[in-house]
Scaffold this motif. Structure first.
Motif, PDB file in Angstrom:
ATOM      1  N   HIS A  29      -5.804  -1.410   2.849  1.00  0.00           N
ATOM      2  CA  HIS A  29      -5.654  -1.357   1.395  1.00  0.00           C
ATOM      3  C   HIS A  29      -6.745  -2.124   0.643  1.00  0.00           C
ATOM      4  CE1 HIS A  29      -1.640  -0.262   2.759  1.00  0.00           C
ATOM      5  NE2 HIS A  29      -1.331   0.122   1.533  1.00  0.00           N
ATOM      6  N   HIS A 244       4.793   3.908  -3.582  1.00  0.00           N
ATOM      7  CA  HIS A 244       3.894   5.060  -3.511  1.00  0.00           C
ATOM      8  C   HIS A 244       4.390   6.252  -4.319  1.00  0.00           C
ATOM      9  CE1 HIS A 244       3.306   2.587   0.155  1.00  0.00           C
ATOM     10  NE2 HIS A 244       2.051   2.687  -0.237  1.00  0.00           N
ATOM     11  N   HIS A 312       0.444  -4.202  -1.677  1.00  0.00           N
ATOM     12  CA  HIS A 312       1.299  -3.230  -2.352  1.00  0.00           C
ATOM     13  C   HIS A 312       1.761  -3.752  -3.708  1.00  0.00           C
ATOM     14  CE1 HIS A 312       1.597  -1.809   1.842  1.00  0.00           C
ATOM     15  NE2 HIS A 312       1.683  -0.619   1.276  1.00  0.00           N
TER      16      HIS A 312
END
Length: 349
Positions: A29, A244, A312
């Motif tokens: 990421h 997501h 995230h």
């Protein structure tokens, strides 16, 4: 975004020495997170964050064989060919304008949006945003090639074709989605449950899909908003994976300005199918109140996500700030959703 210090380009160049995944299946990421951090005024934290994150990463996988214009279909969706894909797109970017390349490959890659839990399209969205807002240079074009290459390698269609023909808004359709029966789920065994989940396909196809490109952009904006607010209420189903449902369609939304307008409607349709699938897999059955963000500014919320450290939480806060910026005055629900991610996600995950 202030890149006068070269922070983003330096970070991307560092990250391009590592592979797009680690531990066999976890997505790198780094490029997405550092772009979001620089974009939202946290450039001064990028290299410190990256110093810690880089310890997780692995070397670039070995190349296997050359991908060409004649044989690319045989390599599509083969994760063992990720370096071959990166090299192919690196060569293409050197020869052609990046927008032309995107227009050709977006409709080829879009049906495989589900691959790697939608991380490839998210990475493309961050790469395109940096090119659109800051212009072309070697590091950003390299990241664009890496992002497309990752998508080529992890291309994976959903197990059922979705053709929306209904009249529901994104918020209405999202709120009506069922849940899979067997949890917890990985993306792959979760996707496999979708065709047999009662009501999933009919609810997903209940969405109203406009024919007009501008209406499709508005629909995609509404989808990102609905998925972000849904996380505020249902993120405790799976704090990491449910982000997501918002960040993948937001990646498509960010890419629209670089795409021909005749691709906007299909982009909305496929992004909706992905958000629907992720919501059905990971959203909690019943709502739970999110943290109160009424006293926080968007800048403070993003700073908290960066201090938390999980990639995230950072990426979701970036999307939540997009939603908050377009919300009515006094509507802090998107910021509450971002704080919910900070609360739900373990910093070490």
């Amino acid at each position: 975004m202030d890149t006068t210090s070269g922070t983003l380009d330096e970070a991307l160049s560092r990250l391009h020495t590592s592979g797009p995944e680690f531990r066999g299946y976890l997505s790198n990421h780094g490029p997405m997170a550092v772009e979001a951090m620089v974009r939202n005024g946290q450039a001064h934290t990028v290299h410190r964050w990256l110093d810690a994150y880089a310890d997780k990463l692995e070397d670039v996988p070995a190349a296997r064989s050359r991908i060409t214009d004649a044989n690319w279909q045989q390599a599509l969706g083969d994760p063992s060919r990720v370096t071959d894909w990166t090299r192919y797109f690196t060569g293409q970017v050197a020869e052609r304008p990046w927008r032309e390349l995107l227009a050709e490959w977006w409709p080829r890659l879009l049906p495989g949006i589900a691959g790697a839990a939608t991380h490839p399209v998210i990475r493309v969205g961050h790469a395109v945003r940096s090119l659109l807002t800051e212009g072309e240079d070697a590091a950003r074009l390299a990241e664009f090639a890496h992002a497309l290459g990752y998508w080529g390698a992890r291309h994976l269609p959903l197990p059922a074709a979705v053709h929306p023909t209904g009249s529901a808004t994104p918020a209405e359709a999202l709120s009506a989605l069922p849940r899979i029966a067997e949890r917890p789920a990985t993306p792959l065994n979760g996707y496999e449950q979708l065709p047999g989940t009662p009501g999933w396909l009919s609810t997903t196809e209940s969405l109203r899909l406009p024919d007009d490109p501008e209406a499709a952009r508005e629909g995609l904006t509404a989808l990102v908003r609905a998925a972000t607010l849904n996380y505020a209420d249902h993120g405790h189903g799976n704090g990491i994976m449910l982000v997501h449902a918002a960040t993948a369609p937001n990646a498509a939304l960010r890419t629209l300005p670089a795409l021909p307008r005749d691709l906007w409607v299909s982009s909305f349709a496929v992004a909706w199918a992905a958000a629907s699938a992720i919501t059905t897999l990971y959203a909690a059955d019943t709502p739970r109140p999110a943290p109160d963000a009424s006293a926080a500014t968007p800048e403070e919320v993003f700073e908290r996500a960066v201090a938390h450290g999980n990639e995230h939480a950072i990426k979701f806060a970036d999307t939540a700030l997009d939603v908050a910026a377009s919300s009515a005055d006094g509507d802090t629900r998107a910021l509450s959703a971002a704080l919910n991610a900070v609360e739900l996600i373990d910093p070490d995950d």
